[in-house]
Design an enzyme around this catalytic site. Sequence first.
Site, PDB file in Angstrom:
ATOM      1  N   PRO A  77       3.143  88.332  48.206  1.00  0.00           N
ATOM      2  CA  PRO A  77       3.349  86.739  49.709  1.00  0.00           C
ATOM      3  C   PRO A  77       3.039  87.709  50.918  1.00  0.00           C
ATOM      4  O   PRO A  77       3.131  87.576  51.885  1.00  0.00           O
ATOM      5  CB  PRO A  77       4.908  87.418  49.593  1.00  0.00           C
ATOM      6  N   ALA A  79       1.746  84.468  54.629  1.00  0.00           N
ATOM      7  CA  ALA A  79       1.610  83.002  54.913  1.00  0.00           C
ATOM      8  C   ALA A  79       0.410  82.350  55.164  1.00  0.00           C
ATOM      9  O   ALA A  79      -0.634  82.616  55.613  1.00  0.00           O
ATOM     10  CB  ALA A  79       2.966  83.189  56.021  1.00  0.00           C
ATOM     11  N   TYR A 129      12.390  83.872  53.230  1.00  0.00           N
ATOM     12  CA  TYR A 129      12.707  84.470  54.496  1.00  0.00           C
ATOM     13  C   TYR A 129      14.214  83.581  54.696  1.00  0.00           C
ATOM     14  O   TYR A 129      14.044  82.576  54.542  1.00  0.00           O
ATOM     15  CB  TYR A 129      11.555  83.971  55.603  1.00  0.00           C
ATOM     16  N   THR A 156      12.691  89.193  51.820  1.00  0.00           N
ATOM     17  CA  THR A 156      12.586  90.161  52.835  1.00  0.00           C
ATOM     18  C   THR A 156      13.234  90.436  54.056  1.00  0.00           C
ATOM     19  O   THR A 156      13.716  89.771  54.601  1.00  0.00           O
ATOM     20  CB  THR A 156      10.426  89.555  53.650  1.00  0.00           C
ATOM     21  N   ASP A 158      12.327  93.031  56.806  1.00  0.00           N
ATOM     22  CA  ASP A 158      11.531  94.055  57.674  1.00  0.00           C
ATOM     23  C   ASP A 158      11.696  92.573  58.888  1.00  0.00           C
ATOM     24  O   ASP A 158      10.921  93.349  59.575  1.00  0.00           O
ATOM     25  CB  ASP A 158      11.041  94.916  57.285  1.00  0.00           C
ATOM     26  N   LYS A 213      12.379  93.754  50.078  1.00  0.00           N
ATOM     27  CA  LYS A 213      10.869  93.916  50.580  1.00  0.00           C
ATOM     28  C   LYS A 213      10.748  94.234  51.720  1.00  0.00           C
ATOM     29  O   LYS A 213      11.105  93.769  52.716  1.00  0.00           O
ATOM     30  CB  LYS A 213       9.819  92.619  50.188  1.00  0.00           C
ATOM     31  N   HIS A 237       4.430  95.527  56.102  1.00  0.00           N
ATOM     32  CA  HIS A 237       4.510  94.543  56.084  1.00  0.00           C
ATOM     33  C   HIS A 237       3.007  94.275  56.512  1.00  0.00           C
ATOM     34  O   HIS A 237       2.575  93.258  57.246  1.00  0.00           O
ATOM     35  CB  HIS A 237       5.689  93.525  56.993  1.00  0.00           C
ATOM     36  N   GLY A 269       0.350  97.674  51.019  1.00  0.00           N
ATOM     37  CA  GLY A 269      -0.462  97.804  52.281  1.00  0.00           C
ATOM     38  C   GLY A 269      -0.935  98.795  51.799  1.00  0.00           C
ATOM     39  O   GLY A 269      -1.011 100.290  51.721  1.00  0.00           O
ATOM     40  N   GLY A 291      -2.627  92.754  50.336  1.00  0.00           N
ATOM     41  CA  GLY A 291      -2.004  90.778  51.086  1.00  0.00           C
ATOM     42  C   GLY A 291      -3.545  90.227  51.598  1.00  0.00           C
ATOM     43  O   GLY A 291      -4.175  89.235  50.990  1.00  0.00           O
ATOM     44  N   ARG A 292      -4.016  90.786  52.269  1.00  0.00           N
ATOM     45  CA  ARG A 292      -5.130  90.968  53.277  1.00  0.00           C
ATOM     46  C   ARG A 292      -6.328  90.207  51.659  1.00  0.00           C
ATOM     47  O   ARG A 292      -6.631  89.463  52.584  1.00  0.00           O
ATOM     48  CB  ARG A 292      -5.695  91.401  54.366  1.00  0.00           C
TER      49      ARG A 292
END
Length: 339
Positions: A77, A79, A129, A156, A158, A213, A237, A269, A291-292
Amino acid sequence: MEPHTLFDYEALAEPRLDRPAWLFYSGGAGHEVTLRANRDAFDRIRLLPRMLQGAKAADLRTRVLGAEVSMPILVAPTAFQGLACPDGECATASAASAVGTLMVAATEATRSLEEIAAVATAPLWFQLYVYDNQRALAESLVRRAEDAGYRAIAVTVDAPRWGRKDRSIGHDFDLLPGMGTPNVGDIDLEPAALSWRDMDWLRSLTSLPLLLKGILTPQDALLALAHGADGIIVSNHGARQLDTVPATIEALPAIAEAIAGRCELYLDGGVRRGIDVMKALALGARAVLIGRPILWGLAVNGPDGARHVLELLRDELELAMVLAGRPTIASIDASLVRL
Ligand SMILES: Cc1cc2nc3c(=O)[nH]c(=O)nc-3n(C[C@H](O)[C@H](O)[C@H](O)COP(=O)(O)O)c2cc1C
């Protein structure tokens, strides 16, 4: 330049994004010690291939919390995907579905969880969240995710506050005109400082599988299990919260040892290569999330770019499994790696 690796996508994405969006997407907390470690730790692990296994192709299919997926690579996920391409999370959902894998839709998506579910043909999880004084909102998001067919809730844990990224200071980004976060509306929200007691409350809200997470220690992994978690996402994260925490691939072995198969483990990560996926599986992850790289794919070529990112990683993993003599997911075990 034709992108042939996830790193190529990163290089191509940078000039296509507004500077503040690029900095928000790419940056890590503090001076990015952990951001670098997430990559370096993967590269330091050596692979120990077995020969003469008689396989020229590998079977990547696996199950995540019971749902079948085409490969052990899922979409993390993130944002505000609308900053990367106009269709945002709906583009990502169609990309993940095209390759038959699971997407985790974010609470802070720029498309509603229902819009995302309407596009997806592969399984979805919902990232939750919880915000300060907004328990009713959290509960309604869980209900909406249940109603829309999401298979699990990943809460999540963290982010009692947002980490601070040196790179982004003085470069605040804005959502584009007309873009919002429809899951939560326009209210200005602060993350809640959750406690373990809140995990019991969340557990009591739903019969969907619950994942935590952002776990980084065996102690917290055991607490997660005690509070009813069905899965744990070992995550820092994307190195965006507390700088100098370990790389996730460094944190995984001790957590896998403590959990000893009692719930499913996932990792995200710094996963950028097929060999990284194989290393994470060897050390106890059932699947990894990226992610990225999905944001880079979206920025470069919309849904086709995100799909190509997933295909590149899939093809790298498939070749790596063959060359390592581990042609099935089940054959990947700790004997494959030397730490
Ligand atoms: C731009 C960006 C936004 C993110 N937003 C969220 C989020 O809303 N919720 C969440 O749980 N994690 C979020 N994450 C963390 C990702 O889910 C994931 O843990 C991380 O990106 C994995 O590392 P990678 O980017 O190196 O693959 C975000 C990460 C990035 C880069």
